[in-house]
Scaffold this active site. Structure first.
Site, short mmCIF file in Angstrom:
data_model
loop_
_atom_site.label_atom_id
_atom_site.label_comp_id
_atom_site.label_asym_id
_atom_site.label_seq_id
_atom_site.Cartn_x
_atom_site.Cartn_y
_atom_site.Cartn_z
N GLY A 38 0.81 -1.22 0.00
CA GLY A 38 0.00 0.00 0.00
C GLY A 38 0.83 1.27 0.00
O GLY A 38 0.53 2.22 -0.72
N ASP A 59 10.40 -7.05 -2.01
CA ASP A 59 9.14 -7.62 -1.48
C ASP A 59 9.13 -9.10 -1.83
O ASP A 59 9.41 -9.47 -2.97
CB ASP A 59 7.93 -6.91 -2.10
CG ASP A 59 6.68 -7.07 -1.25
OD1 ASP A 59 6.06 -6.05 -0.89
OD2 ASP A 59 6.31 -8.23 -0.94
N ARG A 70 -5.98 -1.01 -2.64
CA ARG A 70 -5.11 0.13 -2.26
C ARG A 70 -3.70 0.06 -2.83
O ARG A 70 -2.99 1.06 -2.81
CB ARG A 70 -5.03 0.19 -0.72
CG ARG A 70 -4.33 -1.02 -0.13
CD ARG A 70 -4.59 -1.21 1.35
NE ARG A 70 -3.94 -2.44 1.80
CZ ARG A 70 -4.40 -3.66 1.58
NH1 ARG A 70 -5.54 -3.83 0.93
NH2 ARG A 70 -3.75 -4.72 1.99
N LYS A 83 5.12 -9.19 -6.17
CA LYS A 83 4.85 -7.75 -6.11
C LYS A 83 6.03 -6.93 -6.64
O LYS A 83 5.83 -5.89 -7.26
CB LYS A 83 4.53 -7.33 -4.68
CG LYS A 83 3.16 -7.76 -4.21
CD LYS A 83 2.87 -7.18 -2.83
CE LYS A 83 1.52 -7.68 -2.33
NZ LYS A 83 1.22 -7.17 -0.98
N ASN A 128 5.35 -4.28 9.62
CA ASN A 128 5.53 -4.94 10.92
C ASN A 128 6.76 -4.38 11.64
O ASN A 128 7.72 -3.94 11.00
CB ASN A 128 5.62 -6.46 10.76
CG ASN A 128 6.90 -6.89 10.10
OD1 ASN A 128 7.94 -7.02 10.73
ND2 ASN A 128 6.86 -7.07 8.79
N THR A 131 10.52 -5.89 11.15
CA THR A 131 11.24 -5.42 9.96
C THR A 131 11.60 -3.95 10.09
O THR A 131 12.71 -3.52 9.74
CB THR A 131 10.39 -5.63 8.69
OG1 THR A 131 9.92 -6.97 8.69
CG2 THR A 131 11.20 -5.38 7.44
N CYS A 186 -3.02 -5.26 8.30
CA CYS A 186 -4.11 -4.71 7.48
C CYS A 186 -5.15 -5.78 7.19
O CYS A 186 -6.33 -5.50 7.03
CB CYS A 186 -3.56 -4.20 6.15
SG CYS A 186 -2.50 -2.77 6.33
N CYS A 243 19.44 5.30 23.81
CA CYS A 243 18.84 4.44 22.77
C CYS A 243 19.91 3.43 22.32
O CYS A 243 21.01 3.82 21.94
CB CYS A 243 18.39 5.29 21.58
SG CYS A 243 17.94 4.29 20.14
N CYS A 246 21.08 4.14 18.37
CA CYS A 246 21.77 5.30 17.81
C CYS A 246 22.68 6.03 18.79
O CYS A 246 23.40 6.95 18.39
CB CYS A 246 20.77 6.29 17.21
SG CYS A 246 19.73 7.13 18.40
ZN LIG Z 1 17.75 5.96 18.55
#
Ligand SMILES: [Zn+2]
Length: 248
Positions: A38, A59, A70, A83, A128, A131, A186, A243, A246
């Site tokens: 989509g 994909d 869509r 796809k 998701n 991923t 979805c 984090c 990063c």
């Molecule tokens: Zn981060």
């Protein structure tokens, strides 16, 4: 650019912010689109029509009848085809200038790292969190900007995570990896068809701006769309202290 390209891209070239120089940057760009559903459909079609030189589309899924409400890169005649190949065919019909690498694979961490490092910008058009986090880690490691979009029901969101700037947050700063987000597919929740078009086209716009170095990106902002009220909201997003992706 040859005469045909000058005509094809004339409405870009007319824009002061783009011009010949900006269009040449697009023609020289390599953009990675993960997911040809989509979001990936409108994103890839706009990147292609706008003249991005090399698109890699990943994909591992096949076109299904339930996608066609869509996922505008695909057609009834291409039900059952991969796809990535269907999107490649759609792009070829619009702009044969674009080199498309169609990858029919479920990319793992190592493959994502390799693909991200070979790209100027990455679009996350998947659905998701697993991923999404893997794509984010690959983009942070390769210091490649990530344009992330999501749509469920009547709600959409889009942001840019740009690891090239020292204080920019990453996807994981906003949605921590250890947080147990429930993936709402979805297939079970439903999605309002034009919303993926709006968000996917916004992702394409952000990617094109990043490639050309024009305007101000969504880095540091999360843009949210309530499609039922048709209201946009934007919130500031900062880097999360500690984090694990990063801040190392
Ligand atoms: Zn981060």
């Amino acid at each position: 650019m040859n005469d045909e390209q000058l005509l094809r891209y004339s409405r870009h070239i007319l824009l002061d912010e783009i011009g010949i120089e900006g269009q040449q940057k697009l023609l020289a760009a390599r953009v990675l689109v993960i997911g040809a559903g989509g979001l990936g459909s409108p994103a890839a079609l706009y990147l292609a029509s706008a003249g991005v030189g090399h698109l890699t589309i990943v994909d591992d899924d096949d076109v299904d009848l339930t996608n066609l409400q869509r996922q505008i890169a695909h057609t009834t005649a291409r039900i059952g085809q991969p796809k990535a190949l269907s999107a490649q065919e759609a792009i070829g019909a619009i702009n044969p200038d674009v080199r498309v690498t169609a990858l029919i694979e479920r990319v793992d961490e190592a493959r994502l790292a390799e693909l991200a490092a070979a790209s100027d910008v990455v679009l996350d058009c998947t659905d998701n969190f697993r991923t999404r986090h893997a794509v984010n880690r690959a983009c942070v490691a390769a210091r490649v900007p990530l344009v992330s979009g999501a749509v469920i029901r009547f709600d959409g969101q889009v942001s840019v995570f740009d690891p090239r700037s020292a204080d920019a947050p990453c996807y994981s700063c906003l949605f921590p990896q250890d947080q147990a987000f429930e993936d709402v597919a979805c297939s079970t929740m439903g999605v309002f068809a034009p919303l993926v078009g709006v968000v996917g086209a916004t992702q394409a716009a952000e990617a094109l701006k990043i490639v050309m170095g024009i305007g101000t990106s969504l880095a540091g902002r999360l843009l949210m769309l309530d499609g039922l009220r048709m209201e946009w909201t934007s919130i500031g997003v900062g880097r999360a202290a500690g984090c694990p992706v990063c801040s190392l």
